[in-house]
Design a protein around this motif. Structure first.
Motif, PDB file in Angstrom:
ATOM      1  N   UNK A  18       9.645   3.287   4.098  1.00 46.96           N
ATOM      2  CA  UNK A  18       9.716   3.987   2.812  1.00 46.96           C
ATOM      3  C   UNK A  18       9.660   2.983   1.662  1.00 46.96           C
ATOM      4  N   UNK A  19      10.456   1.924   1.746  1.00 46.64           N
ATOM      5  CA  UNK A  19      10.472   0.913   0.691  1.00 46.64           C
ATOM      6  C   UNK A  19       9.165   0.125   0.690  1.00 46.64           C
ATOM      7  N   UNK A  20       8.620  -0.157   1.859  1.00 44.18           N
ATOM      8  CA  UNK A  20       7.343  -0.863   1.982  1.00 44.18           C
ATOM      9  C   UNK A  20       6.223  -0.071   1.311  1.00 44.18           C
ATOM     10  N   UNK A  21       6.149   1.231   1.567  1.00 49.80           N
ATOM     11  CA  UNK A  21       5.119   2.063   0.951  1.00 49.80           C
ATOM     12  C   UNK A  21       5.313   2.137  -0.563  1.00 49.80           C
ATOM     13  N   UNK A  22       6.573   2.217  -1.006  1.00 49.35           N
ATOM     14  CA  UNK A  22       6.844   2.263  -2.448  1.00 49.35           C
ATOM     15  C   UNK A  22       6.348   0.983  -3.117  1.00 49.35           C
ATOM     16  N   UNK A  23       6.653  -0.154  -2.509  1.00 48.01           N
ATOM     17  CA  UNK A  23       6.210  -1.427  -3.075  1.00 48.01           C
ATOM     18  C   UNK A  23       4.692  -1.551  -3.053  1.00 48.01           C
ATOM     19  N   UNK A  24       4.058  -0.934  -2.076  1.00 46.97           N
ATOM     20  CA  UNK A  24       2.598  -0.955  -2.020  1.00 46.97           C
ATOM     21  C   UNK A  24       2.005  -0.158  -3.177  1.00 46.97           C
ATOM     22  N   UNK A  53      -3.975   4.462  10.627  1.00 50.26           N
ATOM     23  CA  UNK A  53      -4.229   5.044  11.947  1.00 50.26           C
ATOM     24  C   UNK A  53      -5.473   4.474  12.622  1.00 50.26           C
ATOM     25  N   UNK A  54      -6.461   4.074  11.822  1.00 53.76           N
ATOM     26  CA  UNK A  54      -7.703   3.565  12.394  1.00 53.76           C
ATOM     27  C   UNK A  54      -7.498   2.269  13.178  1.00 53.76           C
ATOM     28  N   UNK A  55      -6.704   1.288  12.697  1.00 50.12           N
ATOM     29  CA  UNK A  55      -6.622   0.016  13.435  1.00 50.12           C
ATOM     30  C   UNK A  55      -6.248   0.154  14.902  1.00 50.12           C
ATOM     31  N   UNK A  56      -5.133   0.830  15.256  1.00 53.23           N
ATOM     32  CA  UNK A  56      -4.846   0.936  16.701  1.00 53.23           C
ATOM     33  C   UNK A  56      -5.860   1.796  17.435  1.00 53.23           C
ATOM     34  N   UNK A  57      -6.386   2.837  16.757  1.00 52.21           N
ATOM     35  CA  UNK A  57      -7.387   3.689  17.398  1.00 52.21           C
ATOM     36  C   UNK A  57      -8.672   2.906  17.662  1.00 52.21           C
ATOM     37  N   UNK A  91       4.926   5.462  12.245  1.00 52.31           N
ATOM     38  CA  UNK A  91       5.720   5.870  11.084  1.00 52.31           C
ATOM     39  C   UNK A  91       4.818   6.378   9.972  1.00 52.31           C
ATOM     40  N   UNK A  92       3.673   5.729   9.766  1.00 50.28           N
ATOM     41  CA  UNK A  92       2.735   6.188   8.741  1.00 50.28           C
ATOM     42  C   UNK A  92       2.219   7.578   9.059  1.00 50.28           C
TER      43      UNK A  92
END
Length: 397
Positions: free
Chosen positions: A191-197, A307-311, A359-360
């Motif tokens: 949550x904090x990571x996405x906010x900072x992004x 989602x694309x990277x692991x897929x 999580x994303x």
């Protein structure tokens, strides 16, 4: 031919995701770094008067762990606390008065503004009432803080010293949220990571930038800047009120600083996924300005970036496409690498970093659910109140 086209599509999609991550790594204000803490500061010769405003609605469960930390501040100047009981049904106001008598410390006033009129969120109506009471004391600074936030004993003096030394009109710290349950460990650092992004902290404090944000749990606000920006009246309908406040102050020429806290902590538990889901989904669609096209773009962007990277790594390995596997793997590696500092800040193990795509995906579902609840008439619901989108709010002229 069909198989080749599918593999080629995977390669190009993985390449797009990798390019996105290279840009995020280097071009988004180094959002992933966690070293943005209170700026260098020196204590003033004369400590300015200040007031603390605490809006509270049904907070009896967390108040005993938070309010005494405010009453026990060692601020050298004149300071007092105003707790505004926003229509609580759990005895929040009486509990606060009892805590004030028991702990002593800074003077405490407990008041209630009544139900908010049309066009106001309950929290901002309570803040307005608290700020009006505080103005009678002629403070130079106001600390707006939530009822679930516990402050270290020197929190007020550190915030004021930082504001004075740096010439900031707003100094805000993102309180460290609780991370004890399994779901808190998975969801909260992200949550904090996405906010900072979205709002890179380094850009917020830099002169000449338009990026503005604050964290509502801890906002030190210069009283003159609040009056110039018409806070809180100018943002009275804002569900994401902390970001709206920062934008309003910066829009009138004020300076804003936001960073991570060292000793300002949220004591509110989110033990279940349902609790965290409500926290995110109640305001996610408001963040997208209630616009379905922006929602669609956000969902597509989340899918491409997270989602694309692991897929792509899995698909490339299965199809024998080295290019797809390498692009997907590198993007996933950058993703995990930029997330690890936030995990370290929250005291979590590094091996949680590769789980960020999962999580994303949860956040993607929360965002979609936020839109669904909005169109069902239950959007932006919190503690028994549901707020209309700003366009539906009558303007006071």
């Amino acid at each position: 031919m069909g198989q080749t086209a599918r593999v080629s599509a995977v390669v190009w999609t993985a390449a797009g995701s990798l390019l996105a991550w290279l840009w995020l790594l280097l071009g988004q204000g180094f959002f992933w770094r966690t070293d943005v803490r209170l700026p260098q500061r020196r204590e003033p010769d004369v400590w300015p008067p200040m007031c603390v405003v605490v809006p509270a609605r049904d907070e009896a469960a967390v108040l005993p762990a938070a309010l005494p930390s405010l009453l026990g501040q060692d601020y050298p100047g004149r300071a007092e606390v105003f707790l505004v009981d926003d229509g609580s049904t759990d005895g929040t106001g009486d509990l606060a008065r009892g805590l004030g008598r028991r702990h002593g410390g800074l003077p405490l006033t407990v008041a209630s503004p009544g139900e908010p009129p049309a066009g106001w969120t309950g929290k901002l109506w309570a803040v307005r009432h608290g700020m009006a009471l505080a103005r009678a004391r002629e403070p130079e600074y106001l600390l707006l803080t939530d009822a679930d936030i516990a402050h270290a004993p020197d929190s007020l003096r550190e915030l004021v010293a930082a504001a004075r030394s740096g010439g900031f009109d707003v100094v805000s710290q993102m309180a460290r949220l609780r991370v004890e349950s399994v779901w808190e460990r998975l969801v909260v650092p992200a949550f904090v990571y996405f906010f900072a992004q979205l709002y890179p902290f380094r850009r917020i404090g830099r002169r000449g930038t338009r990026t503005a944000a604050a964290a509502g749990g801890c906002v030190l606000l210069r009283a003159d800047a609040a009056a110039q920006a018409r806070i809180p009246d100018a943002i009275r309908h804002a569900v994401i009120d902390d970001v709206a406040l920062a934008r309003a102050v910066k829009g009138t020429g004020g300076r804003v600083w936001l960073g991570l806290a060292d000793r300002v902590d949220s004591v509110r538990p989110y033990p279940r996924l349902h609790d965290l889901w409500r926290m995110v989904s109640r305001s996610a669609y408001a963040q997208l300005r209630h616009h379905p096209v922006v929602l669609a773009g956000t969902v597509a962007g989340l899918a491409l970036v997270y989602l694309v990277p692991p897929a792509a790594l899995a698909a490339g390995a299965a199809a024998g496409s080295t290019a797809a596997a390498v692009a997907g793997g590198l993007a996933w590696l950058i993703m995990a690498g930029t997330f690890e500092p936030m995990l370290r800040y929250y005291g979590q193990p590094w091996w949680l970093a590769p789980l960020l795509p999962f999580t994303a995906f949860l956040y993607l579902l929360m965002t979609v659910d936020s839109a669904v609840q909005h169109y069902r008439g239950r959007g932006a619901a919190w503690k028994g109140r549901t707020y209309a989108r700003p366009e539906a709010v009558p303007d006071e002229g």
